[in-house]
Design an enzyme around this catalytic site. Structure first.
Site, PDB file in Angstrom:
ATOM      1  N   ARG A  41       0.585  -0.889  -0.085  1.00  0.00           N
ATOM      2  CA  ARG A  41      -0.206   0.134   0.011  1.00  0.00           C
ATOM      3  C   ARG A  41       0.843   1.165   0.459  1.00  0.00           C
ATOM      4  NH1 ARG A  41      -3.890  -2.598  -1.456  1.00  0.00           N
ATOM      5  NH2 ARG A  41      -5.588  -3.413  -0.965  1.00  0.00           N
ATOM      6  N   GLU A  97      -3.348   7.773  -3.872  1.00  0.00           N
ATOM      7  CA  GLU A  97      -4.242   7.117  -5.591  1.00  0.00           C
ATOM      8  C   GLU A  97      -5.313   8.155  -6.209  1.00  0.00           C
ATOM      9  OE1 GLU A  97      -3.716   3.457  -5.507  1.00  0.00           O
ATOM     10  OE2 GLU A  97      -2.062   2.890  -4.628  1.00  0.00           O
ATOM     11  N   HIS A  99      -1.578   0.401  -9.822  1.00  0.00           N
ATOM     12  CA  HIS A  99      -1.874  -0.496  -8.790  1.00  0.00           C
ATOM     13  C   HIS A  99      -2.165  -1.638  -9.427  1.00  0.00           C
ATOM     14  CE1 HIS A  99      -3.792  -0.508  -4.649  1.00  0.00           C
ATOM     15  NE2 HIS A  99      -3.374  -1.809  -5.094  1.00  0.00           N
TER      16      HIS A  99
HETATM   17  C1  GLV Z   1      -5.355  -4.984  -4.346  1.00  0.00           C
HETATM   18  O1  GLV Z   1      -4.031  -3.998  -3.726  1.00  0.00           O
HETATM   19  C2  GLV Z   1      -5.579  -6.099  -2.694  1.00  0.00           C
HETATM   20  O2  GLV Z   1      -5.367  -5.760  -1.250  1.00  0.00           O
HETATM   21  O3  GLV Z   1      -5.744  -6.956  -3.599  1.00  0.00           O
END
Ligand code: GLV
Length: 335
Positions: free
Chosen positions: A249, A278, A296
């Site tokens: 993250r 983001e 992402h």
């Molecule tokens: C994506 O970032 C997830 O947590 O699946």
């Protein structure tokens, strides 16, 4: 106040909000089992829209772009299950959900190898300057082979440092071993000796991982403890030839400090899939040639995203049927 289990509702009267566009299989899975209110759009619902559309519903299938917090849960007292289509669930206030008797689920496992592949792609891509090389070529700057043209840092045989040795960290470790890497890891929960031996990895203190790794990759959940796990001090503790990779993250890294470190040459390069705010990207990062940046996409293969969607549907249906969902993150809510 804790809510009663949803068992007393006849199945056909249970309804679920699907907050944003998903793979069709998820909707097919829900169809006929519950009433579905589907926001078939790539636009996220605002907080007010979520509140309005969730009113009177028992379940929500949401995504990491949806903020599910205490005020929202208070405004939608019929909701019993919040099913996130992601392994991470920092977009949901889980303690608030638990206090209110709301089940929270996620989609672990199915995305492990897909995410590890992308982390390794960033290790290779940032280490071998792939993004920069492509930009160079497309800009018409390739005028001939040169001995020191776009030279990078070897992955084969290098030292890999992993923060967070859960499922994804372990999958990245396996890839690292496949590249003949020495693999160091740090995690608040140390694996058993047998597991360390099987994976061929060594536990080390945070400072040791930072000082010794050629590639540092982050695979921890975002929590109060991991926010800015890598900041200015940690970047200074890394080798000037090292590469930082983040597929966990964004806020696990202090992005401003990272941009400064990339500009100053404190570390050599970074490969980032996630960002602090983001979809906004820190302008200084965008200006760094030595940052390989992707939007992402760590779990973004068609097969994996389909599986995640179906899994989220299975989770919400199980919770609404009064069963224990296979991927419950707050099992204490059922006690
Ligand atoms: C994506 O970032 C997830 O947590 O699946």
């Amino acid at each position: 106040m804790r809510r009663e289990p949803v068992r007393e509702y006849p199945t056909v009267l249970r309804s679920v909000l699907v907050s944003k566009h998903v793979y069709r299989e998820a909707i097919d899975h829900l169809a006929g089992r519950v009433a579905v209110d589907y926001n078939d759009s790539d636009e996220s619902l605002s907080g007010a829209q979520l509140r309005a559309r969730l009113g009177g519903k028992q379940g929500a299938i949401c995504q990491l772009t949806d903020r599910i917090d205490a005020p929202l849960l208070d405004a939608v007292p019929d909701v019993r299950v919040v099913s996130n289509i992601a392994v991470g669930f920092d977009n949901i206030d889980v303690p608030a959900a638990t206090e209110r008797g709301v089940i929270v689920t996620n989609t672990p496992g199915v995305l492990t190898d897909t995410t590890a592949d992308l982390a390794f792609a960033l290790i290779l891509g940032a280490g071998r300057r792939i993004g920069e090389s492509e930009r160079y070529l497309r800009a018409g700057r390739y005028t001939g082979w040169r001995i020191d043209l776009l030279t990078g840092w070897d992955v084969w045989g290098a030292t890999l440092g992993i923060f967070g040795m859960g499922r994804i960290g372990q999958a990245v470790a396996r890839r690292g071993r496949g590249f003949n890497m020495r693999v160091l890891y740090h995690d608040p929960f140390r694996l058993s000796d047998d597991a360390e031996r099987e994976l061929g990895i060594e536990f080390a203190k945070k400072e040791e991982v930072l000082a010794q790794a050629d590639f540092v990759t982050l695979h921890c959940a975002l929590t109060a403890e991991t926010r800015h796990l890598v900041g200015a001090a940690e970047l200074r503790a890394m080798k000037p030839t090292s590469v930082l990779v983040n597929t966990s993250r964004g806020p696990v890294v202090d992005e401003a400090a990272l941009a400064d470190a990339l500009q100053a040459g404190t570390i050599a390069a970074a490969g980032l899939d996630v960002f602090e705010r983001e979809p906004k990207i820190h302008p200084k990062l965008l200006a760094c040639e030595n940052a390989l940046l992707v939007p992402h996409i760590a779990s973004a293969t068609v097969a994996t995203r389909r599986r995640m969607c179906v899994m989220a549907a299975e989770n919400v249906l199980a919770g609404l049927a009064g069963e224990r969902p296979p991927n419950i993150v707050n099992p204490e809510v059922l006690d």
